[in-house]
Design a protein around this motif. Structure first.
Motif, PDB file in Angstrom:
ATOM      1  N   ALA A  26       4.723  50.982  29.562  1.00 24.96           N
ATOM      2  CA  ALA A  26       4.176  49.703  29.107  1.00 24.96           C
ATOM      3  C   ALA A  26       3.400  49.911  27.817  1.00 24.96           C
ATOM      4  O   ALA A  26       2.982  51.031  27.509  1.00 24.96           O
ATOM      5  N   ALA A  27       3.251  48.834  27.065  1.00 28.44           N
ATOM      6  CA  ALA A  27       2.426  48.888  25.855  1.00 28.44           C
ATOM      7  C   ALA A  27       1.511  47.675  25.870  1.00 28.44           C
ATOM      8  O   ALA A  27       1.878  46.615  26.393  1.00 28.44           O
ATOM      9  N   LEU A  28       0.347  47.827  25.301  1.00 28.50           N
ATOM     10  CA  LEU A  28      -0.601  46.718  25.263  1.00 28.50           C
ATOM     11  C   LEU A  28      -0.322  45.877  24.010  1.00 28.50           C
ATOM     12  O   LEU A  28      -0.479  46.344  22.880  1.00 28.50           O
ATOM     13  N   ALA A  29       0.114  44.641  24.229  1.00 24.08           N
ATOM     14  CA  ALA A  29       0.522  43.788  23.107  1.00 24.08           C
ATOM     15  C   ALA A  29      -0.662  43.085  22.461  1.00 24.08           C
ATOM     16  O   ALA A  29      -0.516  42.463  21.412  1.00 24.08           O
ATOM     17  N   GLY A  30      -1.817  43.161  23.062  1.00 26.18           N
ATOM     18  CA  GLY A  30      -2.985  42.490  22.515  1.00 26.18           C
ATOM     19  C   GLY A  30      -3.848  41.942  23.623  1.00 26.18           C
ATOM     20  O   GLY A  30      -3.471  41.996  24.802  1.00 26.18           O
ATOM     21  N   VAL A  31      -5.011  41.412  23.233  1.00 26.58           N
ATOM     22  CA  VAL A  31      -5.953  40.893  24.220  1.00 26.58           C
ATOM     23  C   VAL A  31      -6.500  39.546  23.753  1.00 26.58           C
ATOM     24  O   VAL A  31      -6.495  39.224  22.561  1.00 26.58           O
ATOM     25  N   VAL A  48      -5.649  47.331  19.245  1.00 28.41           N
ATOM     26  CA  VAL A  48      -4.592  46.321  19.419  1.00 28.41           C
ATOM     27  C   VAL A  48      -5.044  44.967  18.870  1.00 28.41           C
ATOM     28  O   VAL A  48      -6.230  44.732  18.611  1.00 28.41           O
ATOM     29  N   THR A  49      -4.084  44.115  18.726  1.00 28.25           N
ATOM     30  CA  THR A  49      -4.303  42.746  18.264  1.00 28.25           C
ATOM     31  C   THR A  49      -5.273  41.992  19.170  1.00 28.25           C
ATOM     32  O   THR A  49      -5.188  42.104  20.390  1.00 28.25           O
ATOM     33  N   VAL A  50      -6.159  41.212  18.551  1.00 29.08           N
ATOM     34  CA  VAL A  50      -6.984  40.280  19.318  1.00 29.08           C
ATOM     35  C   VAL A  50      -6.473  38.863  19.005  1.00 29.08           C
ATOM     36  O   VAL A  50      -6.492  38.441  17.853  1.00 29.08           O
ATOM     37  N   PHE A  51      -5.988  38.205  20.022  1.00 33.04           N
ATOM     38  CA  PHE A  51      -5.442  36.866  19.823  1.00 33.04           C
ATOM     39  C   PHE A  51      -6.558  35.834  19.724  1.00 33.04           C
ATOM     40  O   PHE A  51      -7.614  35.978  20.343  1.00 33.04           O
ATOM     41  N   ASP A  52      -6.277  34.762  18.933  1.00 32.99           N
ATOM     42  CA  ASP A  52      -7.279  33.714  18.728  1.00 32.99           C
ATOM     43  C   ASP A  52      -7.341  32.717  19.880  1.00 32.99           C
ATOM     44  O   ASP A  52      -8.358  32.056  20.087  1.00 32.99           O
ATOM     45  N   SER A  53      -6.225  32.598  20.570  1.00 35.28           N
ATOM     46  CA  SER A  53      -6.184  31.618  21.655  1.00 35.28           C
ATOM     47  C   SER A  53      -5.141  32.047  22.669  1.00 35.28           C
ATOM     48  O   SER A  53      -4.273  32.880  22.371  1.00 35.28           O
ATOM     49  N   ALA A  54      -5.242  31.459  23.848  1.00 37.06           N
ATOM     50  CA  ALA A  54      -4.233  31.724  24.867  1.00 37.06           C
ATOM     51  C   ALA A  54      -2.871  31.244  24.377  1.00 37.06           C
ATOM     52  O   ALA A  54      -1.842  31.889  24.597  1.00 37.06           O
ATOM     53  N   GLU A  55      -2.901  30.116  23.673  1.00 37.48           N
ATOM     54  CA  GLU A  55      -1.642  29.577  23.169  1.00 37.48           C
ATOM     55  C   GLU A  55      -0.963  30.580  22.234  1.00 37.48           C
ATOM     56  O   GLU A  55       0.259  30.735  22.252  1.00 37.48           O
ATOM     57  N   ALA A  56      -1.775  31.238  21.408  1.00 41.16           N
ATOM     58  CA  ALA A  56      -1.232  32.238  20.490  1.00 41.16           C
ATOM     59  C   ALA A  56      -0.560  33.377  21.255  1.00 41.16           C
ATOM     60  O   ALA A  56       0.445  33.943  20.805  1.00 41.16           O
TER      61      ALA A  56
END
Lengths: 335, 335, 335, 335
Positions: A26-31, A48-56
């Protein structure tokens, strides 16, 4: 490598994020977290990437699947959104504290083929699983009784307890799932008894219990006895025992090492029980990620899914009713 | 992050490479093996540099430290080269099968400040360490006797045995180090007894033993009893017991789970012992990497170093002599 | 009902007298002690004849057999007299502290058919016997190593120690017999190491040891490792372990009950080891009486006899010589 | 020496007769059975008087006390007669299968000073008693939960089962008493669940169960969970566990020896559980005689008496009602 994003960066979310990052398949795609600094911390630590929203997260092409570890009231919403986005889901238990909300969620997702796995992590503990496997392999013959001892080291913080939905929905829920895992057939009757012994004043205020016993029975008469306490000062006590026509299998407690001390006034284990659920079930949490990856890779449904979450909540509702009314409650009265 | 290169990509080297890659405070700087395809395989799997030569490793600016897991006859050379290059060393045991070679290596490295750590991994096992910590904390008072039971599941391949230097240099060496770890003072006398019971023909041909007992004594009279067998069909048996004036501490065997099965004709563990040294000491191998990083970070000498490797070999030589001559051998006769 | 008279009314003699009185197939024919009040006390308590002299016992028609529990220096004499009188004998160990005296006794009794049984009581312990039976039944395949742990709770009174003949003749003698019981073949070589750790001043004065290890080897190479300490504060530690080609069998320690206590700082047995040899081997002492009766009833020689007593003493002499000279001693040098 | 006569020479009566005969502070005054040959056999074996009638026992000057081990329906009558005759009584459980009969007996004996002890033998087991003593000593703090596991090795003969009064009155009755012994306060509510799994056809015919769980609660909320099965093929499973604010105490199962066997496919106890209640509770049965003698000697009431027998039967009646009606039953509805 399955790219999994984690929603919710509290204690459990961070643990899952680290496990995904360390997992060979597995790989961590972001949080993501509504509280941005929490997501930033773990994102930075793991690079890793930090997403701005759940929708993102749901709309990202770089996300193959999602792990939902946000606060309980958001679980059902995020499940629905992830299903719409076609992202496989590993969701922390419970689906929701409200059975009607769970039922609505079930309707919303309908007969989706999107894999949904529920985080009943204890199913992945090597000891409990070895016990279940022994039952399934016929090592103890026909199953008659299951005894689950499940006691926390101490009371959680008051704020947690207030929002927990009560001991049956919050703590026993794991044991209800373990009961179903071991029994291999559905429970039809629940008899529960609750006491207020650890913190009687708080329990009275919340109309909750801190010490409970639930006796489950299936249509064929198999029994499962669950005993819970919010306070076992000797450590996090997690045992599962199964009796059948050919014998008994027991998953015993675990310690960090196997060292014993023998003195004039003492003979015993020098190390206490693994005392925190993240330590006690460390192997299980990692195996859970593996099982999620396996399900998606193989195209088979996850071995513990949405319906398992719904059934465990039905048993919790039945137990609450039974303890309140002093009578055996049929699950058909609830579901 | 300490960047560590691994020399030697056999079974143990690959394990170390994976552990370094997974360690939160270490990074894998690359790998090298005289057999290039072995290095390529693990290098590709872990996505790291494959060095063309050992020299390339020692001269690389991207390598902070080296882990030596090559064949035994190369250990002393690589230690000398790494010292010259100023690269801290974690070297698999033994330094060499020849005590004179070890002595020459000691002269060559002189009073170098380059950290050298020897891979006596059992010191890092949580159970054995808890036993040693109990001794050091005074939990059992003054130490009198140590009993080490150390039995392999089965004979190694014949080719391995032929090149091993004999059971005392190859297998008991770990127990000699464990004895020193537990005793906390130097051994002055060794009495050893050897038998040929598992594979008498092979043992006679190699003038070796497969079943041995060594009794060590320190100047103050403390005793350590080591018993070894090349064949324990019930599993890799690894126990350490210490008796003192206030009690006893025992590091017991470990199993993959704590499940027991109870039948009409059987009551016991349903899982066998962890049967392979890489599984049995998995936690210890990871902790060893951490201890190496700690030593370098802190500027303190590693807690198990070159001299420990030399002393263990002296005990092995003394045991060989004792078993051959049927008498107690003083370590002062050897070193 | 076999009518047995007891010679010697010290602690052990009284225990035997009570066991004989309680045994369903034996009767207590009377008691004797050179110190008349000791005999009177137990005679009155159990309502039996008090004999005026040993001779009166040997010549009595109401005595079928004798149990000799007098002081060690009288054992050989009484054995000779009982043989002359034709009375079957159950004699406490040892036959004598002097091997020449034992040899003379052997000559004196010659090829007598009078049954002579030696009180090596540990052979009758249910646990040790179950281990030996497992070995004989082939449950562990061919035997390779035996490990006997045998530690007293604390030093005996100084006067006892002074007259004991030294730890090898007094304490290890039981383990030498246990070794022979388990090994099933004669020991040919003994390597022993002694230390003075519990009471160094006393041990130096007596030229004795309080902490010893003996490694025995048979002609075929089987090993038996015995470790003794005069001081195990955690209790009377009595374990026997046997390793063979198909597995291992272990006779573990016993406690008065199987209750465990689990607290924040402690998990273990709430009861200490059975701490006194009369309690620890209570079942064995009773079974020993039964075995004596069986031997006489069946006309078969007792399963542990005069020659076993002599062989154990030879091993003690070999161990004393080995520890003193720092070399392996062949039993052929002694016997 | 207290002279005790035994009424009833079945299996249990004969065991009691032998125990009394062997007890250092009791003597067997004679035996009686309505089936004369049974009394003759044991009377001859132990060399004691065989009485012609129960009346002869009660009127005999040579009888200080009586042990009642006759068939259950005679217990209450004999208790009344013994009270009238002024003979102290040790009566096997239960007093009667009918609670009204027990109530009438209570009225009949009124406030008699004649000591009456009920044969709830498990209270005298060293392990269970050590657990209770730990609770009373405060070792586990305030008591919250008791868990009693009590499973028979196999179904009794059909004729026995038919006359037993059902599992709650016959088997769980011991556990109801153990619950009261451990809890130290009276039970106010009973919730019971019954299943027919071992022999469903027989159980349906008798309107009985073979697998039951009972959850007891005291006024202060303390819980006791009892689980019973008529069939544990791995042996007679007898465990008692108590959880409190400071820890847990557990009385574990017992085996005839402490020997373990370790093979490639097996690690465990080589001996099965003590499998027959007379063997398992052998020490307890002997201690029970001692407690009876002590009570009479000291003039103190026996520690388990008539009222304990009545209370246990009330719990059995409550459990029967609870299982039948699917509701929690208050003991105040019964007594």
């Amino acid at each position: 490598m399955l790219k999994i994003a984690v929603l919710g960066c509290g204690r459990i979310g961070c643990m899952h994020a680290e496990n995904i990052a360390a997992h060979p398949r597995a790989a961590l795609a972001g949080v993501f977290d509504v509280h941005r600094p929490a997501a930033d911390d773990i994102g930075r630590k793991l690079g890793v990437t930090v997403f701005d929203s759940a929708e993102a997260v749901f709309s990202s092409r770089d996300v193959d699947a999602v792990l939902i570890a946000t606060s309980t009231p958001t679980h059902a919403d995020f499940i629905e959104k992830a299903v719409t986005a076609g992202k496989p889901i590993l969701c922390e238990k419970p689906i929701d504290l409200s059975l009607p909300r769970v039922q609505r969620c079930a309707v919303a997702i309908g007969t989706t083929k999107v894999p949904i796995m529920l985080g009943f992590v204890r199913r992945f503990d090597p000891g409990h699983r070895a016990a279940r496997d022994a039952v399934q392999a016929g090592d103890i013959g026909d199953l008659h009784q299951v005894v689950i001892t499940s006691r926390d080291p101490g009371m959680p913080p008051v704020a947690y307890t207030e929002a927990s939905g009560g001991i049956f929905r919050d703590m026993t829920i794991h044991d209800f799932d373990m009961a179903r895992f071991m029994l291999g057939e559905e429970v039809t009757e629940v008899s529960a008894v609750g006491s207020r012994l650890v913190d009687p004043a708080l329990m009275r205020r919340l109309n909750d219990y801190d010490t409970v016993t639930a006796v489950l029975k299936t249509a064929s008469g198999k029994q499962c006895i669950i005993n819970n306490s919010r306070q076992a000062v000797y450590g996090y006590d997690q045992r599962v025992e199964a009796l059948g026509t050919k014998g008994m299998v027991v998953s015993e407690n675990r310690r960090p090492n196997m060292t014993t001390l023998h003195r004039a006034d003492f003979t015993g284990k020098s190390a206490p029980l693994l005392n925190f659920f993240i330590d006690r079930y460390a192997e299980a949490f990692m195996a859970e990620i593996g099982a999620f990856v396996d399900a998606i890779d193989s195209g088979q449904p996850p071995e513990v899914g949405f319906e398992d979450g719904r059934q465990a909540l039905i048993l919790a509702e039945a137990a609450i009713k039974s303890a309140a009314e002093g009578r055996t409650v049929k699950t058909s009265e609830i579901g």
